[in-house]
Design an enzyme around this catalytic site. Structure first.
Site, PDB file in Angstrom:
ATOM      1  CB  THR A 104      -0.924   0.029   1.242  1.00 41.60           C
ATOM      2  OG1 THR A 104      -1.862   1.107   1.112  1.00 41.60           O
ATOM      3  CG2 THR A 104      -0.138   0.225   2.524  1.00 41.60           C
ATOM      4  CG  ASP A 133     -12.330   5.944   9.765  1.00 47.09           C
ATOM      5  OD1 ASP A 133     -12.801   4.798   9.688  1.00 47.09           O
ATOM      6  OD2 ASP A 133     -11.122   6.168   9.942  1.00 47.09           O
ATOM      7  CG  ASP A 142      -9.461  -5.522  -1.160  1.00 41.05           C
ATOM      8  OD1 ASP A 142      -9.096  -4.360  -1.415  1.00 41.05           O
ATOM      9  OD2 ASP A 142     -10.452  -6.034  -1.724  1.00 41.05           O
ATOM     10  CG  PHE A 178      -8.423   6.264   6.031  1.00 37.24           C
ATOM     11  CD1 PHE A 178      -8.000   5.664   7.195  1.00 37.24           C
ATOM     12  CD2 PHE A 178      -8.679   5.462   4.924  1.00 37.24           C
ATOM     13  CE1 PHE A 178      -7.820   4.283   7.264  1.00 37.24           C
ATOM     14  CE2 PHE A 178      -8.497   4.079   4.975  1.00 37.24           C
ATOM     15  CZ  PHE A 178      -8.071   3.496   6.153  1.00 37.24           C
ATOM     16  CE  LYS A 229      -6.160   0.451   3.395  1.00 37.33           C
ATOM     17  NZ  LYS A 229      -6.263  -0.522   2.301  1.00 37.33           N
TER      18      LYS A 229
END
Ligand code: IMP
Length: 202
Positions: A13, A157, A74, A154, A18
């Site tokens: 990523t 959320d 994912d 993000f 994350k």
């Protein structure tokens, strides 16, 4: 690897949120590299119809093209009243631009007048180490708010209220979210496996 060399794993990523969530959970034990760190600027395909498939596709891409041990995640937001949508399409719900504001606006619009607002986030992480391929899953139950609330985090959320906190993820600090979130739970299982060989497969 000698004892002085830190174990390295690529996290497939470039999402800074994350990366910081996972680095916070992993601590000093493992060096987590991003796609950017390994010079990967590829448009990695996410063409499978399931979270398991897309997670595997991303991890397999890094292993095959860069020869690195890696893991990929994912995530999908599954809304009961929408038959599990946006699900595997969560990132592109409102179109290929993957704009979180547009995604939230569309979801709120599609939920207008619906009283059953139950939903859950699900994450599948695929780890590829050497020739081993292992998947870990994490879930969190909650509901879709009627309006945005909070500024942290993000994606969806601001409109996802976790059952366990009673607030949107966007009102929780990073540690509180990690403790109950889909990705936090999947990552905890990944870390238990990496540390102790303890394995909770899918
Ligand atoms: P992906 O795992 O990056 O494909 O995520 C799919 C979609 O879910 C994207 O729109 C993300 O912004 C969203 N998403 C993933 N994880 C979270 C999260 O922890 N909170 C809110 N939205 C998320």
């Amino acid at each position: 690897m000698t004892s002085s060399e830190k174990r390295e794993l690529v996290f497939a990523t470039n999402n800074p949120h994350k990366l910081s969530e996972i680095r916070r959970m992993v601590g000093d034990s493992i060096r987590i590299l991003s796609l950017e760190d390994i010079g990967c600027h590829d448009d990695i395909p996410e063409t499978e119809p399931t979270l398991e498939g897309n997670s595997l596709l991303k991890a397999r891409w890094v292993k095959d093209h860069y020869g690195k041990d890696c893991f990929a995640d994912d995530t999908g937001l599954l809304v009961d009243a929408l038959d599990g949508a946006p699900g595997v399409m969560s990132a592109r719900y409102a179109g290929p631009a993957c704009d979180p504001e547009d995604n939230m606006s569309l979801l709120l619009k599609n939920m207008e007048g619906i009283t059953d607002r139950r939903a859950r986030f699900m994450t599948v992480i695929t780890l590829i180490e050497g020739s081993d391929v292992i998947q870990f899953k994490g879930e969190v139950n909650g509901s879709i708010a009627t309006h945005r609330d909070g500024t942290a985090g993000f994606g969806y959320d601001p409109i996802f209220i976790a059952d366990e906190s009673g607030t949107t993820f966007a009102r929780m600090d990073a540690d509180a979210k990690n403790a109950i979130s889909h990705r936090g739970r999947a990552t905890a299982r990944l870390l238990a496996y990496l540390k102790d060989g303890e394995c909770h497969r899918l």
